[in-house]
Design a protein around this motif. Structure first.
Motif, PDB file in Angstrom:
ATOM      1  N   UNK A  65      -0.667   3.828  -2.942  1.00  0.00           N
ATOM      2  CA  UNK A  65      -0.847   5.230  -2.536  1.00  0.00           C
ATOM      3  C   UNK A  65       0.062   6.158  -3.333  1.00  0.00           C
ATOM      4  N   UNK A  66       1.266   5.731  -3.628  1.00  0.00           N
ATOM      5  CA  UNK A  66       2.175   6.556  -4.407  1.00  0.00           C
ATOM      6  C   UNK A  66       1.660   6.809  -5.809  1.00  0.00           C
ATOM      7  N   UNK A  67       1.028   5.806  -6.394  1.00  0.00           N
ATOM      8  CA  UNK A  67       0.535   5.926  -7.765  1.00  0.00           C
ATOM      9  C   UNK A  67      -0.849   6.571  -7.847  1.00  0.00           C
ATOM     10  N   UNK A  68      -1.713   6.301  -6.864  1.00  0.00           N
ATOM     11  CA  UNK A  68      -3.110   6.719  -6.994  1.00  0.00           C
ATOM     12  C   UNK A  68      -3.635   7.620  -5.882  1.00  0.00           C
ATOM     13  N   UNK A  69      -2.897   7.792  -4.801  1.00  0.00           N
ATOM     14  CA  UNK A  69      -3.370   8.623  -3.695  1.00  0.00           C
ATOM     15  C   UNK A  69      -3.484  10.084  -4.088  1.00  0.00           C
ATOM     16  N   UNK A  70      -4.506  10.745  -3.597  1.00  0.00           N
ATOM     17  CA  UNK A  70      -4.720  12.164  -3.903  1.00  0.00           C
ATOM     18  C   UNK A  70      -4.325  13.043  -2.717  1.00  0.00           C
TER      19      UNK A  70
ATOM     20  N   UNK B 139      -7.649  10.892   1.187  1.00  0.00           N
ATOM     21  CA  UNK B 139      -8.100  10.225  -0.046  1.00  0.00           C
ATOM     22  C   UNK B 139      -6.900   9.474  -0.620  1.00  0.00           C
ATOM     23  N   UNK B 140      -6.447   8.473   0.154  1.00  0.00           N
ATOM     24  CA  UNK B 140      -5.214   7.793  -0.208  1.00  0.00           C
ATOM     25  C   UNK B 140      -5.433   6.425  -0.851  1.00  0.00           C
ATOM     26  N   UNK B 141      -6.615   6.145  -1.318  1.00  0.00           N
ATOM     27  CA  UNK B 141      -7.019   4.980  -2.111  1.00  0.00           C
ATOM     28  C   UNK B 141      -7.179   3.675  -1.369  1.00  0.00           C
ATOM     29  N   UNK B 142      -6.649   3.538  -0.172  1.00  0.00           N
ATOM     30  CA  UNK B 142      -6.721   2.243   0.502  1.00  0.00           C
ATOM     31  C   UNK B 142      -6.680   2.423   2.012  1.00  0.00           C
ATOM     32  N   UNK B 143      -7.067   1.395   2.719  1.00  0.00           N
ATOM     33  CA  UNK B 143      -7.026   1.450   4.182  1.00  0.00           C
ATOM     34  C   UNK B 143      -6.453   0.158   4.716  1.00  0.00           C
ATOM     35  N   UNK B 144      -5.639   0.281   5.722  1.00  0.00           N
ATOM     36  CA  UNK B 144      -5.115  -0.876   6.430  1.00  0.00           C
ATOM     37  C   UNK B 144      -5.238  -0.624   7.917  1.00  0.00           C
TER      38      UNK B 144
ATOM     39  N   UNK C 212       4.588   8.640   0.192  1.00  0.00           N
ATOM     40  CA  UNK C 212       4.416   7.517  -0.737  1.00  0.00           C
ATOM     41  C   UNK C 212       4.893   7.895  -2.141  1.00  0.00           C
ATOM     42  N   UNK C 213       4.510   9.062  -2.601  1.00  0.00           N
ATOM     43  CA  UNK C 213       4.919   9.478  -3.946  1.00  0.00           C
ATOM     44  C   UNK C 213       6.439   9.627  -4.062  1.00  0.00           C
TER      45      UNK C 213
ATOM     46  N   UNK D 211       0.820  -1.197   0.000  1.00  0.00           N
ATOM     47  CA  UNK D 211       0.000   0.000   0.000  1.00  0.00           C
ATOM     48  C   UNK D 211       0.856   1.250   0.000  1.00  0.00           C
ATOM     49  N   UNK D 212       1.958   1.214   0.689  1.00  0.00           N
ATOM     50  CA  UNK D 212       2.810   2.383   0.799  1.00  0.00           C
ATOM     51  C   UNK D 212       2.522   3.177   2.050  1.00  0.00           C
TER      52      UNK D 212
END
Length: 88
Positions: free
Chosen positions: A18-23, A27-32, A9-10, A1-2
């Motif tokens: 998250x590095x590729x798709x997080x805004x 709004x970081x695309x995923x949750x853990x 992450x970026x 996830x990053x």
């Protein structure tokens, strides 16, 4: 996830989700979850019909053995049941 922080992450792991798709950090695309206890609470909150204990007893051992297949119609991975045979 990053890393949770999208900026980190970026810069540090750009190929992570998250590095590729997080805004933004929210709004970081995923949750853990940060712990097994947190994961149990969150699963119960979002999926109240899900029986975590039953999953660990019946499904998780099969998952570890690789007895899963992808159901394209439902777009989910499924665990083979005793009465099902593996796809070839």
């Amino acid at each position: 996830m990053g890393p949770t922080k999208v900026f980190r992450a970026r810069n540090n792991v750009p190929d992570s989700i998250r590095g590729a798709y997080g805004l933004t950090d929210t709004r970081n695309t995923t949750h853990g979850s940060d712990s097994p206890a947190s994961a149990s609470r969150e699963i119960a909150f979002f999926f109240p019909e899900f029986n975590e204990q039953l999953w660990y007893q019946q499904e998780e051992p099969r998952l570890r053995c690789g007895q899963v297949y992808y159901n394209a119609e439902e777009r989910v991975h499924c665990v083979f049941r005793d009465e099902e045979t593996e796809l070839t």
